[in-house]
Scaffold this motif. Sequence first.
Motif, PDB file in Angstrom:
ATOM      1  N   HIS A  24     -36.272 -21.933 -40.394  1.00 49.45           N
ATOM      2  CA  HIS A  24     -35.918 -23.333 -40.162  1.00 49.45           C
ATOM      3  C   HIS A  24     -37.129 -24.202 -39.844  1.00 49.45           C
ATOM      4  O   HIS A  24     -37.188 -25.364 -40.282  1.00 49.45           O
ATOM      5  N   ASP A  25     -38.081 -23.699 -39.098  1.00 50.88           N
ATOM      6  CA  ASP A  25     -39.274 -24.494 -38.810  1.00 50.88           C
ATOM      7  C   ASP A  25     -40.033 -24.815 -40.084  1.00 50.88           C
ATOM      8  O   ASP A  25     -40.519 -25.951 -40.274  1.00 50.88           O
ATOM      9  N   ILE A  26     -40.138 -23.833 -40.964  1.00 50.12           N
ATOM     10  CA  ILE A  26     -40.833 -24.044 -42.238  1.00 50.12           C
ATOM     11  C   ILE A  26     -40.055 -25.029 -43.101  1.00 50.12           C
ATOM     12  O   ILE A  26     -40.637 -25.930 -43.724  1.00 50.12           O
ATOM     13  N   LEU A  27     -38.747 -24.890 -43.139  1.00 50.49           N
ATOM     14  CA  LEU A  27     -37.932 -25.800 -43.940  1.00 50.49           C
ATOM     15  C   LEU A  27     -38.042 -27.241 -43.431  1.00 50.49           C
ATOM     16  O   LEU A  27     -38.095 -28.185 -44.236  1.00 50.49           O
ATOM     17  N   VAL A  28     -38.080 -27.426 -42.127  1.00 56.18           N
ATOM     18  CA  VAL A  28     -38.246 -28.774 -41.582  1.00 56.18           C
ATOM     19  C   VAL A  28     -39.586 -29.358 -42.024  1.00 56.18           C
ATOM     20  O   VAL A  28     -39.671 -30.527 -42.431  1.00 56.18           O
ATOM     21  N   SER A  29     -40.634 -28.540 -41.946  1.00 51.56           N
ATOM     22  CA  SER A  29     -41.957 -29.006 -42.367  1.00 51.56           C
ATOM     23  C   SER A  29     -41.968 -29.380 -43.848  1.00 51.56           C
ATOM     24  O   SER A  29     -42.546 -30.406 -44.242  1.00 51.56           O
ATOM     25  N   ILE A  30     -41.317 -28.580 -44.679  1.00 51.97           N
ATOM     26  CA  ILE A  30     -41.249 -28.871 -46.115  1.00 51.97           C
ATOM     27  C   ILE A  30     -40.472 -30.161 -46.352  1.00 51.97           C
ATOM     28  O   ILE A  30     -40.853 -30.984 -47.192  1.00 51.97           O
ATOM     29  N   ALA A  31     -39.384 -30.336 -45.627  1.00 49.07           N
ATOM     30  CA  ALA A  31     -38.595 -31.562 -45.761  1.00 49.07           C
ATOM     31  C   ALA A  31     -39.444 -32.792 -45.422  1.00 49.07           C
ATOM     32  O   ALA A  31     -39.384 -33.817 -46.121  1.00 49.07           O
ATOM     33  N   GLU A  32     -40.235 -32.688 -44.367  1.00 46.99           N
ATOM     34  CA  GLU A  32     -41.090 -33.811 -43.981  1.00 46.99           C
ATOM     35  C   GLU A  32     -42.134 -34.087 -45.057  1.00 46.99           C
ATOM     36  O   GLU A  32     -42.432 -35.254 -45.365  1.00 46.99           O
ATOM     37  N   GLN A  33     -42.684 -33.035 -45.659  1.00 47.49           N
ATOM     38  CA  GLN A  33     -43.638 -33.221 -46.757  1.00 47.49           C
ATOM     39  C   GLN A  33     -43.003 -33.969 -47.919  1.00 47.49           C
ATOM     40  O   GLN A  33     -43.682 -34.703 -48.651  1.00 47.49           O
ATOM     41  N   ALA A  34     -41.701 -33.781 -48.102  1.00 47.94           N
ATOM     42  CA  ALA A  34     -40.981 -34.432 -49.209  1.00 47.94           C
ATOM     43  C   ALA A  34     -40.508 -35.833 -48.843  1.00 47.94           C
ATOM     44  O   ALA A  34     -39.785 -36.461 -49.626  1.00 47.94           O
ATOM     45  N   GLY A  35     -40.891 -36.317 -47.678  1.00 50.30           N
ATOM     46  CA  GLY A  35     -40.541 -37.673 -47.284  1.00 50.30           C
ATOM     47  C   GLY A  35     -39.214 -37.810 -46.568  1.00 50.30           C
ATOM     48  O   GLY A  35     -38.684 -38.921 -46.440  1.00 50.30           O
ATOM     49  N   LEU A  36     -38.678 -36.682 -46.074  1.00 50.97           N
ATOM     50  CA  LEU A  36     -37.407 -36.701 -45.361  1.00 50.97           C
ATOM     51  C   LEU A  36     -37.639 -36.670 -43.854  1.00 50.97           C
ATOM     52  O   LEU A  36     -38.711 -36.271 -43.385  1.00 50.97           O
ATOM     53  N   ASP A  37     -36.635 -37.054 -43.106  1.00 44.41           N
ATOM     54  CA  ASP A  37     -36.732 -37.085 -41.648  1.00 44.41           C
ATOM     55  C   ASP A  37     -36.602 -35.675 -41.083  1.00 44.41           C
ATOM     56  O   ASP A  37     -35.584 -35.009 -41.295  1.00 44.41           O
ATOM     57  N   GLY A  38     -37.609 -35.228 -40.352  1.00 42.38           N
ATOM     58  CA  GLY A  38     -37.618 -33.872 -39.841  1.00 42.38           C
ATOM     59  C   GLY A  38     -36.540 -33.614 -38.807  1.00 42.38           C
ATOM     60  O   GLY A  38     -35.942 -32.533 -38.785  1.00 42.38           O
ATOM     61  N   THR A  39     -36.269 -34.581 -37.954  1.00 43.32           N
ATOM     62  CA  THR A  39     -35.224 -34.405 -36.943  1.00 43.32           C
ATOM     63  C   THR A  39     -33.862 -34.260 -37.599  1.00 43.32           C
ATOM     64  O   THR A  39     -33.051 -33.411 -37.207  1.00 43.32           O
ATOM     65  N   ALA A  40     -33.596 -35.070 -38.609  1.00 41.91           N
ATOM     66  CA  ALA A  40     -32.331 -34.969 -39.329  1.00 41.91           C
ATOM     67  C   ALA A  40     -32.226 -33.632 -40.058  1.00 41.91           C
ATOM     68  O   ALA A  40     -31.153 -33.013 -40.089  1.00 41.91           O
ATOM     69  N   ALA A  41     -33.343 -33.173 -40.632  1.00 45.89           N
ATOM     70  CA  ALA A  41     -33.339 -31.890 -41.332  1.00 45.89           C
ATOM     71  C   ALA A  41     -33.015 -30.755 -40.368  1.00 45.89           C
ATOM     72  O   ALA A  41     -32.214 -29.859 -40.686  1.00 45.89           O
ATOM     73  N   ARG A  42     -33.621 -30.780 -39.187  1.00 44.22           N
ATOM     74  CA  ARG A  42     -33.368 -29.728 -38.204  1.00 44.22           C
ATOM     75  C   ARG A  42     -31.918 -29.743 -37.742  1.00 44.22           C
ATOM     76  O   ARG A  42     -31.297 -28.691 -37.547  1.00 44.22           O
ATOM     77  N   ASP A  43     -31.364 -30.930 -37.594  1.00 44.35           N
ATOM     78  CA  ASP A  43     -29.969 -31.040 -37.175  1.00 44.35           C
ATOM     79  C   ASP A  43     -29.033 -30.455 -38.241  1.00 44.35           C
ATOM     80  O   ASP A  43     -28.066 -29.762 -37.918  1.00 44.35           O
ATOM     81  N   ILE A  44     -29.327 -30.719 -39.496  1.00 45.16           N
ATOM     82  CA  ILE A  44     -28.519 -30.164 -40.587  1.00 45.16           C
ATOM     83  C   ILE A  44     -28.603 -28.640 -40.584  1.00 45.16           C
ATOM     84  O   ILE A  44     -27.587 -27.943 -40.700  1.00 45.16           O
ATOM     85  N   LEU A  45     -29.799 -28.118 -40.444  1.00 40.38           N
ATOM     86  CA  LEU A  45     -29.984 -26.666 -40.487  1.00 40.38           C
ATOM     87  C   LEU A  45     -29.277 -25.979 -39.328  1.00 40.38           C
ATOM     88  O   LEU A  45     -28.667 -24.920 -39.505  1.00 40.38           O
ATOM     89  N   SER A  46     -29.341 -26.564 -38.146  1.00 35.46           N
ATOM     90  CA  SER A  46     -28.738 -25.928 -36.972  1.00 35.46           C
ATOM     91  C   SER A  46     -27.222 -26.090 -36.932  1.00 35.46           C
ATOM     92  O   SER A  46     -26.523 -25.286 -36.313  1.00 35.46           O
ATOM     93  N   SER A  47     -26.705 -27.105 -37.624  1.00 37.90           N
ATOM     94  CA  SER A  47     -25.275 -27.392 -37.546  1.00 37.90           C
ATOM     95  C   SER A  47     -24.455 -26.717 -38.639  1.00 37.90           C
ATOM     96  O   SER A  47     -23.237 -26.627 -38.519  1.00 37.90           O
ATOM     97  N   GLY A  48     -25.107 -26.262 -39.695  1.00 37.09           N
ATOM     98  CA  GLY A  48     -24.361 -25.694 -40.816  1.00 37.09           C
ATOM     99  C   GLY A  48     -23.779 -26.746 -41.746  1.00 37.09           C
ATOM    100  O   GLY A  48     -22.962 -26.430 -42.619  1.00 37.09           O
TER     101      GLY A  48
END
Length: 216
Positions: free
Chosen positions: A139-163
């Motif tokens: 999940h940490d790596i996925l959040v970092s990749i999402a941020e590289q793609a111009g996405l919000d990292g906090t939102a990405a982490r919330d999606i990953l943790s929530s299912g």
Amino acid sequence: MPRPIKIDFVSDIACPWCAVGLNGLEEALARTGDLIDAHITFQPFELNPDMPPEGEDAVEHITRKYGIGPEQAAANRETIRDRAAAVGFDMAMLGERRLHNTFDAHRLLHWAELEGRQVALKHALLAANFTQGLDVSDHDILVSIAEQAGLDGTAARDILSSGRYAQEVRDAERLWQSHGINSVPAIVIDGRYLISGGQPPEAFERALRQIVAEPA
């Protein structure tokens, strides 16, 4: 005036031929930009849906799954590396990485499509997997990749943790399987035409020109 077309690119970020096919398709679309206005949507497909959390060595998995020896596996890797290089993709870690479950990455891709950043995230995930050899289930790596793609990292982490978006991804997987898609990449154009495999740009270009020459 360029003809609008919808492209559903059914694929998995664990699939090296999907990276080859995507770059080949994009090159073909650049060559036909005067004829085609394409919108690409990435659709989920899991090559290894039962992959355990710890992952598996790529070479061990491939040799067992396809019943080939190490020599043939090495030859296949070189073929893929050469084809990838021809379309500008660096397959540096093809045989040196571990395979991991990609379901969470597909959930992020579903979200990224809603945010208008799906193409950027797809490219970032493929590079993370095959060029950098990163664990694309972490999940940490996925959040970092999402941020590289111009996405919000906090939102990405919330999606990953929530299912979140798990059901949407499962439904999409079943839909494409019900349409007969059992290998990837599968490129479906306007819901009518199927181009299978990691084709070179010339093959995609020929197919695209033939499609747009037909009546809409």
